[in-house]
Design an enzyme around this catalytic site. Sequence first.
Site, PDB file in Angstrom:
ATOM      1  CE  LYS A   1      -1.628   1.574   4.126  1.00 33.84           C
ATOM      2  NZ  LYS A   1      -1.392   2.976   4.488  1.00 33.84           N
ATOM      3  CG  ASN A   2       2.258   2.808   3.547  1.00 31.18           C
ATOM      4  OD1 ASN A   2       1.115   3.179   3.275  1.00 31.18           O
ATOM      5  ND2 ASN A   2       2.651   2.589   4.795  1.00 31.18           N
TER       6      ASN A   2
ATOM      7  CB  CYS B   1      -4.214  10.931  11.783  1.00 28.96           C
ATOM      8  SG  CYS B   1      -2.859   9.837  12.087  1.00 28.96           S
TER       9      CYS B   1
ATOM     10  NE  ARG C   1       0.980  10.330  10.364  1.00 33.61           N
ATOM     11  CZ  ARG C   1       0.524   9.349   9.603  1.00 33.61           C
ATOM     12  NH1 ARG C   1      -0.657   8.830   9.848  1.00 33.61           N
ATOM     13  NH2 ARG C   1       1.243   8.898   8.596  1.00 33.61           N
ATOM     14  N   PRO C   2       2.829  16.529  11.442  1.00 36.16           N
ATOM     15  CG  PRO C   2       4.645  17.632  12.414  1.00 36.16           C
ATOM     16  CD  PRO C   2       3.716  16.465  12.612  1.00 36.16           C
TER      17      PRO C   2
ATOM     18  CG  ASP D   1       3.687   1.516   9.859  1.00 36.56           C
ATOM     19  OD1 ASP D   1       3.256   2.363  10.657  1.00 36.56           O
ATOM     20  OD2 ASP D   1       3.924   1.773   8.660  1.00 36.56           O
TER      21      ASP D   1
ATOM     22  NE  ARG E   1      -7.059   4.451   6.098  1.00 33.72           N
ATOM     23  CZ  ARG E   1      -6.700   5.626   6.543  1.00 33.72           C
ATOM     24  NH1 ARG E   1      -7.252   6.106   7.630  1.00 33.72           N
ATOM     25  NH2 ARG E   1      -5.793   6.344   5.912  1.00 33.72           N
TER      26      ARG E   1
HETATM   27  C1  EPZ Z   1       4.652   6.942   6.596  1.00 28.66           C
HETATM   28  O1  EPZ Z   1       3.913   8.024   7.137  1.00 28.66           O
HETATM   29  C2  EPZ Z   1       3.684   5.806   6.437  1.00 28.66           C
HETATM   30  N1  EPZ Z   1       2.594   6.205   5.537  1.00 28.66           N
HETATM   31  C3  EPZ Z   1       3.130   5.411   7.802  1.00 28.66           C
HETATM   32  O2  EPZ Z   1       2.321   4.277   7.609  1.00 28.66           O
HETATM   33  C4  EPZ Z   1       4.295   5.047   8.732  1.00 28.66           C
HETATM   34  O3  EPZ Z   1       3.796   4.797  10.026  1.00 28.66           O
HETATM   35  C5  EPZ Z   1       5.293   6.202   8.788  1.00 28.66           C
HETATM   36  O4  EPZ Z   1       5.718   6.563   7.448  1.00 28.66           O
HETATM   37  C6  EPZ Z   1       6.539   5.897   9.604  1.00 28.66           C
HETATM   38  O5  EPZ Z   1       7.174   4.767   9.086  1.00 28.66           O
HETATM   39  C7  EPZ Z   1       2.766   6.125   4.231  1.00 28.66           C
HETATM   40  O6  EPZ Z   1       3.802   5.728   3.723  1.00 28.66           O
HETATM   41  C8  EPZ Z   1       1.610   6.483   3.375  1.00 28.66           C
HETATM   42  P1  EPZ Z   1       6.803  10.268   8.527  1.00 28.66           P
HETATM   43  P2  EPZ Z   1       4.512   9.498   7.104  1.00 28.66           P
HETATM   44  O7  EPZ Z   1       6.662  11.574   7.833  1.00 28.66           O
HETATM   45  O8  EPZ Z   1       5.350   9.668   5.915  1.00 28.66           O
HETATM   46  C9  EPZ Z   1       7.552  13.506  11.924  1.00 28.66           C
HETATM   47  C10 EPZ Z   1       0.493   2.836   8.119  1.00 28.66           C
HETATM   48  O9  EPZ Z   1      -0.005   2.276   9.125  1.00 28.66           O
HETATM   49  N2  EPZ Z   1       7.431  14.527  10.867  1.00 28.66           N
HETATM   50  O10 EPZ Z   1       7.931   9.391   8.152  1.00 28.66           O
HETATM   51  O11 EPZ Z   1       3.385  10.423   7.327  1.00 28.66           O
HETATM   52  C11 EPZ Z   1       6.240  12.757  12.158  1.00 28.66           C
HETATM   53  O12 EPZ Z   1       5.369  13.476  12.988  1.00 28.66           O
HETATM   54  C12 EPZ Z   1       1.095   4.189   8.269  1.00 28.66           C
HETATM   55  O13 EPZ Z   1       0.505   2.347   6.983  1.00 28.66           O
HETATM   56  C13 EPZ Z   1       7.543  15.850  11.190  1.00 28.66           C
HETATM   57  O14 EPZ Z   1       7.725  16.225  12.362  1.00 28.66           O
HETATM   58  O15 EPZ Z   1       5.425   9.464   8.390  1.00 28.66           O
HETATM   59  C14 EPZ Z   1       6.741  11.472  12.766  1.00 28.66           C
HETATM   60  O16 EPZ Z   1       7.019  11.688  14.120  1.00 28.66           O
HETATM   61  C15 EPZ Z   1       0.583   5.078   9.307  1.00 28.66           C
HETATM   62  N3  EPZ Z   1       7.472  16.779  10.183  1.00 28.66           N
HETATM   63  C16 EPZ Z   1       8.048  11.230  12.017  1.00 28.66           C
HETATM   64  O17 EPZ Z   1       8.425  12.495  11.492  1.00 28.66           O
HETATM   65  C17 EPZ Z   1       7.291  16.434   8.886  1.00 28.66           C
HETATM   66  O18 EPZ Z   1       7.222  17.330   8.025  1.00 28.66           O
HETATM   67  C18 EPZ Z   1       7.968  10.222  10.885  1.00 28.66           C
HETATM   68  O19 EPZ Z   1       6.832  10.526  10.074  1.00 28.66           O
HETATM   69  C19 EPZ Z   1       7.152  15.084   8.573  1.00 28.66           C
HETATM   70  C20 EPZ Z   1       7.228  14.138   9.574  1.00 28.66           C
END
Ligand code: EPZ
Length: 418
Positions: free
Chosen positions: A22-23, A116, A121-122, A305, A397
């Site tokens: 999916k991702n 969420c 999740r900024p 995850d 999902r």
């Molecule tokens: C991806 O989310 C995945 N989603 C998530 O999968 C997964 O949990 C996550 O990566 C971590 O591995 C998809 O690929 C569609 P991040 P993403 O940006 O990209 C912080 C699932 O169950 N951050 O890597 O949104 C953030 O808050 C899901 O399939 C900032 O602070 O995650 C977090 O603490 C849910 N500022 C960390 O970084 C930013 O601009 C990692 O988040 C971006 C992120």
Amino acid sequence: MDALKIIGGRSLKGQVRISGSKNASLPIMAAALLASGKSVLDNVPELADVYTLGKVLEHMGVKVERIGHCLHIDASYLNHLEAPYELVRTMRASILVLGPLLARFGEAKVSLPGGCAIGARPIEQHLQGLERLGATIKVEHGYVIASAKKLLGTELILDMPTVTGTENLMLAASLAQGVTTIRNAAREPEIVDLAKALSSMGVHIEGAGSECIIIHGNSDLQPYNHRVVADRIEFGTFLVAGALVGEDMAIVEGVPEHQAALIDKLRASGAQIQIKDHSIKISKSIGRPKPVEVQTAPYPGFPTDMQAQLMALLTVANGVSVVTENIFENRFMHVAELDRLGANIRVDGGKAIIEGVNNLSGSIVMATDLRASACLVLAGLIAEGETVVRRIYHIDRGYEHIEQRLCNLGADIVRFKE
Ligand code: EPZ
């Protein structure tokens, strides 16, 4: 609303095949926006999130046709550069259209995803990176409004290795003029798969899978023809199922090195695992699992995850386990539900301390997010008697026909409407 009724205690035998990721599908679907013409994406799972991103693309005038597990995405007639709140709010990953729209058309309007269940999740890393590439970004009335006369390659240093942030910037940089270097980039297999799709479109990319990705932009990209990599989280979820109740259960088409950290922990817990190329055999431990300590971390560390699913196993370990969640601030919502099944877990800040119990007992529990629901289904496989998992739209999902596939292995699970 759909719910699942699980009768615990059945062994899992036989073979299950892992679906496409999916991702990985989501950013590669967004990549189709970079070129006029029809891209073809194969091995795409039939999941609500994929359907939602398809809707976002159709809203823009893109033609999206699904034939089995194959998506045909034709971005030739894209005429509306907006992703509306009503769609983005149902799936945050819709933000992935921002980079490609901006790069190809010089403007984009995409709803801010908002928080969420698992955390705030900024997305400031996505926006700051696009600004460094030359975009002007405003946030107005809940929308990101981006414009750029042209994007120019540069060096980007991320504050943290964000997965979708790295992907959005790779997508934008693919059409930018010159070379973009992304440092402190995410290293997940989904990044590598996106890089493969972009390469087939005509982008020269080096270093995907390492912390430094170099993208040589190309203003004339071609549509892709790509097969999505196997879903490592679905793979990991079936591995935990095997560690719970597996008897020589075979999992095919997962990529073992994509779940090396989990396989290590499952082996430490006593699960019996044999790896042969792209097939893996797993049986539960002899006696109760052993406790383990786990810290979530960006890839190749232990995935956030998989934290909830592994916790289902640790509830019945022979001792105290500690799970530390380092990625998201609110990812322990399954704990209260596991406790309803008889687990003994205490949360202390980012740590969950799990005192193993002899067994779980079936009850009604509520799914709160995608991986938490998978954890509850896994717990239901070992709980005595009947477990009902409510609100399982979350699980749909991320897992294709999960109950059918577990039933094919010997589980006793029925889906019903409440
Ligand atoms: C991806 O989310 C995945 N989603 C998530 O999968 C997964 O949990 C996550 O990566 C971590 O591995 C998809 O690929 C569609 P991040 P993403 O940006 O990209 C912080 C699932 O169950 N951050 O890597 O949104 C953030 O808050 C899901 O399939 C900032 O602070 O995650 C977090 O603490 C849910 N500022 C960390 O970084 C930013 O601009 C990692 O988040 C971006 C992120």
